[in-house]
Design a protein around this motif. Structure first.
Motif, PDB file in Angstrom:
ATOM      1  N   GLU A 154       1.951   1.496  -7.099  1.00 29.72           N
ATOM      2  CA  GLU A 154       2.919   0.452  -7.469  1.00 29.72           C
ATOM      3  C   GLU A 154       3.509   0.720  -8.842  1.00 29.72           C
ATOM      4  N   LEU A 155       2.689   1.220  -9.769  1.00 30.61           N
ATOM      5  CA  LEU A 155       3.190   1.552 -11.098  1.00 30.61           C
ATOM      6  C   LEU A 155       4.142   2.741 -11.044  1.00 30.61           C
ATOM      7  N   ILE A 156       3.777   3.769 -10.291  1.00 27.36           N
ATOM      8  CA  ILE A 156       4.566   4.997 -10.238  1.00 27.36           C
ATOM      9  C   ILE A 156       5.842   4.826  -9.411  1.00 27.36           C
ATOM     10  N   MET A 157       5.748   4.096  -8.308  1.00 30.72           N
ATOM     11  CA  MET A 157       6.855   4.014  -7.366  1.00 30.72           C
ATOM     12  C   MET A 157       7.672   2.734  -7.488  1.00 30.72           C
ATOM     13  N   GLY A 158       7.082   1.690  -8.042  1.00 30.90           N
ATOM     14  CA  GLY A 158       7.774   0.408  -8.103  1.00 30.90           C
ATOM     15  C   GLY A 158       7.417  -0.471  -6.917  1.00 30.90           C
ATOM     16  N   SER A 159       7.585  -1.778  -7.082  1.00 27.63           N
ATOM     17  CA  SER A 159       7.174  -2.740  -6.059  1.00 27.63           C
ATOM     18  C   SER A 159       7.932  -2.569  -4.750  1.00 27.63           C
ATOM     19  N   GLU A 160       9.233  -2.280  -4.834  1.00 28.01           N
ATOM     20  CA  GLU A 160      10.044  -2.192  -3.619  1.00 28.01           C
ATOM     21  C   GLU A 160       9.587  -1.036  -2.733  1.00 28.01           C
ATOM     22  N   GLN A 161       9.429   0.158  -3.303  1.00 29.04           N
ATOM     23  CA  GLN A 161       8.953   1.290  -2.502  1.00 29.04           C
ATOM     24  C   GLN A 161       7.517   1.082  -2.030  1.00 29.04           C
ATOM     25  N   MET A 162       6.726   0.411  -2.859  1.00 37.70           N
ATOM     26  CA  MET A 162       5.339   0.177  -2.489  1.00 37.70           C
ATOM     27  C   MET A 162       5.234  -0.691  -1.246  1.00 37.70           C
ATOM     28  N   GLU A 163       6.111  -1.674  -1.116  1.00 40.96           N
ATOM     29  CA  GLU A 163       6.076  -2.548   0.049  1.00 40.96           C
ATOM     30  C   GLU A 163       6.341  -1.782   1.343  1.00 40.96           C
ATOM     31  N   ARG A 164       7.110  -0.723   1.261  1.00 41.36           N
ATOM     32  CA  ARG A 164       7.434   0.060   2.459  1.00 41.36           C
ATOM     33  C   ARG A 164       6.230   0.818   2.998  1.00 41.36           C
ATOM     34  N   ILE A 165       5.312   1.165   2.119  1.00 46.54           N
ATOM     35  CA  ILE A 165       4.156   1.959   2.564  1.00 46.54           C
ATOM     36  C   ILE A 165       2.868   1.141   2.622  1.00 46.54           C
ATOM     37  N   ARG A 166       2.917  -0.114   2.191  1.00 41.58           N
ATOM     38  CA  ARG A 166       1.693  -0.918   2.101  1.00 41.58           C
ATOM     39  C   ARG A 166       0.979  -1.000   3.458  1.00 41.58           C
ATOM     40  N   GLY A 167       1.751  -1.165   4.536  1.00 40.76           N
ATOM     41  CA  GLY A 167       1.139  -1.271   5.855  1.00 40.76           C
ATOM     42  C   GLY A 167       0.358  -0.033   6.229  1.00 40.76           C
ATOM     43  N   ASP A 168       0.916   1.154   5.950  1.00 35.45           N
ATOM     44  CA  ASP A 168       0.213   2.398   6.259  1.00 35.45           C
ATOM     45  C   ASP A 168      -1.020   2.580   5.378  1.00 35.45           C
ATOM     46  N   LEU A 169      -0.887   2.215   4.111  1.00 36.08           N
ATOM     47  CA  LEU A 169      -2.000   2.377   3.186  1.00 36.08           C
ATOM     48  C   LEU A 169      -3.160   1.455   3.548  1.00 36.08           C
ATOM     49  N   PHE A 170      -2.841   0.306   4.120  1.00 36.96           N
ATOM     50  CA  PHE A 170      -3.885  -0.669   4.425  1.00 36.96           C
ATOM     51  C   PHE A 170      -4.310  -0.665   5.888  1.00 36.96           C
ATOM     52  N   LYS A 171      -3.995   0.402   6.610  1.00 35.89           N
ATOM     53  CA  LYS A 171      -4.536   0.512   7.963  1.00 35.89           C
ATOM     54  C   LYS A 171      -6.057   0.543   7.889  1.00 35.89           C
ATOM     55  N   ARG A 172      -6.686  -0.214   8.749  1.00 34.36           N
ATOM     56  CA  ARG A 172      -8.122  -0.442   8.661  1.00 34.36           C
ATOM     57  C   ARG A 172      -8.915   0.870   8.670  1.00 34.36           C
ATOM     58  N   HIS A 173      -9.711   1.061   7.645  1.00 30.31           N
ATOM     59  CA  HIS A 173     -10.683   2.149   7.558  1.00 30.31           C
ATOM     60  C   HIS A 173     -10.045   3.514   7.831  1.00 30.31           C
ATOM     61  N   SER A 174      -8.941   3.771   7.176  1.00 31.44           N
ATOM     62  CA  SER A 174      -8.230   5.023   7.418  1.00 31.44           C
ATOM     63  C   SER A 174      -7.908   5.719   6.104  1.00 31.44           C
ATOM     64  N   ASP A 175      -7.668   7.031   6.193  1.00 32.53           N
ATOM     65  CA  ASP A 175      -7.222   7.812   5.049  1.00 32.53           C
ATOM     66  C   ASP A 175      -5.711   7.652   4.895  1.00 32.53           C
ATOM     67  N   TYR A 176      -5.222   8.021   3.727  1.00 29.85           N
ATOM     68  CA  TYR A 176      -3.776   7.956   3.501  1.00 29.85           C
ATOM     69  C   TYR A 176      -3.402   9.020   2.482  1.00 29.85           C
ATOM     70  N   SER A 177      -2.256   9.662   2.679  1.00 31.60           N
ATOM     71  CA  SER A 177      -1.786  10.697   1.756  1.00 31.60           C
ATOM     72  C   SER A 177      -0.294  10.526   1.533  1.00 31.60           C
ATOM     73  N   ILE A 178       0.129  10.729   0.300  1.00 33.46           N
ATOM     74  CA  ILE A 178       1.548  10.609  -0.020  1.00 33.46           C
ATOM     75  C   ILE A 178       1.905  11.588  -1.129  1.00 33.46           C
ATOM     76  N   MET A 179       3.109  12.120  -1.066  1.00 32.27           N
ATOM     77  CA  MET A 179       3.648  12.991  -2.119  1.00 32.27           C
ATOM     78  C   MET A 179       4.781  12.245  -2.802  1.00 32.27           C
ATOM     79  N   VAL A 180       4.635  11.977  -4.087  1.00 30.81           N
ATOM     80  CA  VAL A 180       5.692  11.329  -4.864  1.00 30.81           C
ATOM     81  C   VAL A 180       6.587  12.440  -5.400  1.00 30.81           C
ATOM     82  N   ASN A 181       7.632  12.723  -4.683  1.00 27.14           N
ATOM     83  CA  ASN A 181       8.451  13.909  -4.965  1.00 27.14           C
ATOM     84  C   ASN A 181       9.116  13.864  -6.334  1.00 27.14           C
ATOM     85  N   GLU A 182       9.423  12.674  -6.827  1.00 29.18           N
ATOM     86  CA  GLU A 182      10.123  12.573  -8.111  1.00 29.18           C
ATOM     87  C   GLU A 182       9.353  13.218  -9.255  1.00 29.18           C
ATOM     88  N   ILE A 183       8.038  13.163  -9.168  1.00 29.19           N
ATOM     89  CA  ILE A 183       7.226  13.747 -10.245  1.00 29.19           C
ATOM     90  C   ILE A 183       6.271  14.811  -9.713  1.00 29.19           C
TER      91      ILE A 183
END
Length: 367
Positions: A154-183
């Motif tokens: 949320e700090l790196i990407m901002g609240s708006e972008q974070m909301e788009r991925i929140r569902g995937d990040l909070f999938k029950r008992h699952s791993d998650y990976s993301i590349m923040v291309n800007e940095i």
């Protein structure tokens, strides 16, 4: 050691002064006396200069007077600032508020001379992006670790972008990976609710010989609920510690002189953090099983095992603790809805503590 050196100097001076005088009393020729005096002086001078290179001689002279060098000022500053990072105070935390927006919870570092000297700062998006530019961050553990990953993104990407991925990040008992291309920052969240899962992850990294720059891990809540055995928890922590120690030292990309990714990894250490368990509000827990098993007594037993395991930096281990227990307890029951997971303000404070620790250890300052 100083006294021994003074005594040796006085002895040498006496030899240089009185031996030639005694020789003169024996009626030696002036040339012979001058030759002997010069030879004696040169021998003593060379001996004094060479003596530090022969430890056995130095030890023979004054073995009990060896002084251990005092810690450097920079080292004392480093340790003192790390120990002061959790000196925070919340504001806008009230016993009741009609909705989340009315609470306006926030936090600040406590005003003190020590904190002021350390110059802690709440890093904004640009500062955090510069610090983590090109880095690989691994966050592994249970729901507390997942909430740390949320705060970071949320700090790196901002609240708006974070909301788009929140569902995937909070999938029950699952791993998650993301590349923040800007940095160029990669973040991997690994669901690892038991300490044994964390050990497996460490062994996998070791086998692959591929290590992240920052690793944040923590587990205990699931163990307390499903295993409820503090001594077994302590054993698993010691196994984790031993396996982590086999990774060190490894290099990190967080090179303060590179302005980004370091091309040559050689001297820096992997930055390791432990997400502590939160303060559990037993009466607020949402199942009978949780209320029966996750008691204050059991929480204290698990904390004791963590300290005895020597996993944490404060007990001589490799991981710097993010003290969620302290931060959540300071915020209080008004900052949690289920007695276990706290409002963003708590994990936001833990994140800023982690980022400032990275600044201290990397000898950097935000612009």
């Amino acid at each position: 050691m100083l006294l021994g050196a003074v005594q040796l100097g006085l002895l040498a001076a006496c030899i240089v002064l009185f031996v030639p005088m005694a020789m003169a009393g024996w009626h030696l020729s002036r040339n012979k006396m001058l030759f002997f005096s010069c030879a004696l002086f040169i021998t003593l001078a060379v001996g004094v200069h060479l003596m530090p290179y022969f430890p056995s001689i130095s030890a023979f002279i004054s073995p009990s007077e060896v002084i251990t060098p005092a810690p450097s000022i920079s080292s004392l500053y480093h340790d003192s600032c790390l120990s002061s990072l959790h000196s925070v105070l919340y504001s806008g935390v009230v016993k009741q508020c009609d909705n989340e927006s009315d609470c306006n919870k926030s936090w600040e570092w406590i005003k003190s001379n020590q904190v002021n000297d350390c110059e802690f700062q709440k890093l904004k998006k640009s500062d955090a992006s510069d610090l983590l530019n090109g880095s690989w961050v691994v966050v592994a553990g249970d729901s507390q670790a997942r909430l740390m990953a949320v705060s970071l993104l949320e700090l790196i990407m901002g609240s708006e972008q974070m909301e788009r991925i929140r569902g995937d990040l909070f999938k029950r008992h699952s791993d998650y990976s993301i590349m923040v291309n800007e940095i160029g920052m990669k973040l991997d969240f690994v669901w690892a609710p038991y300490v044994g899962n964390l050990t497996e992850l460490v062994l996998k990294l070791k086998r692959n010989k591929n290590f992240p720059d920052v690793m944040v891990m923590g587990a205990g809540l699931w163990d307390m609920l499903h295993m409820n055995n503090a001594s077994e928890y302590g054993i698993s922590l010691r196994v984790l510690r031993d396996n982590i120690l086999t990774l060190l030292p490894v290099s990190s990309n967080l090179d303060p002189d590179s302005g980004g990714v370091s091309e040559s990894k050689s001297t820096r250490l992997l930055h390791l953090f432990w997400v502590g368990m939160p303060t559990l509000m037993t009466s607020m827990l949402n199942t009978d099983e949780k209320r029966e098993r996750m008691t204050d007594v059991m929480c204290n037993s698990y904390d004791d095992e963590l300290n005895r395991s020597k996993l944490l930096r404060e007990t001589g281990g490799p991981l710097l603790k993010l003290d969620i227990h302290l931060l959540s307890n300071s915020c209080g029951p008004q900052c949690t809805a289920d007695g276990m997971h706290y409002d963003e303000v708590v994990y936001g404070a833990a994140l800023q503590i982690m980022l400032n620790a990275l600044l201290i250890e990397s000898n950097q300052k935000p612009q």
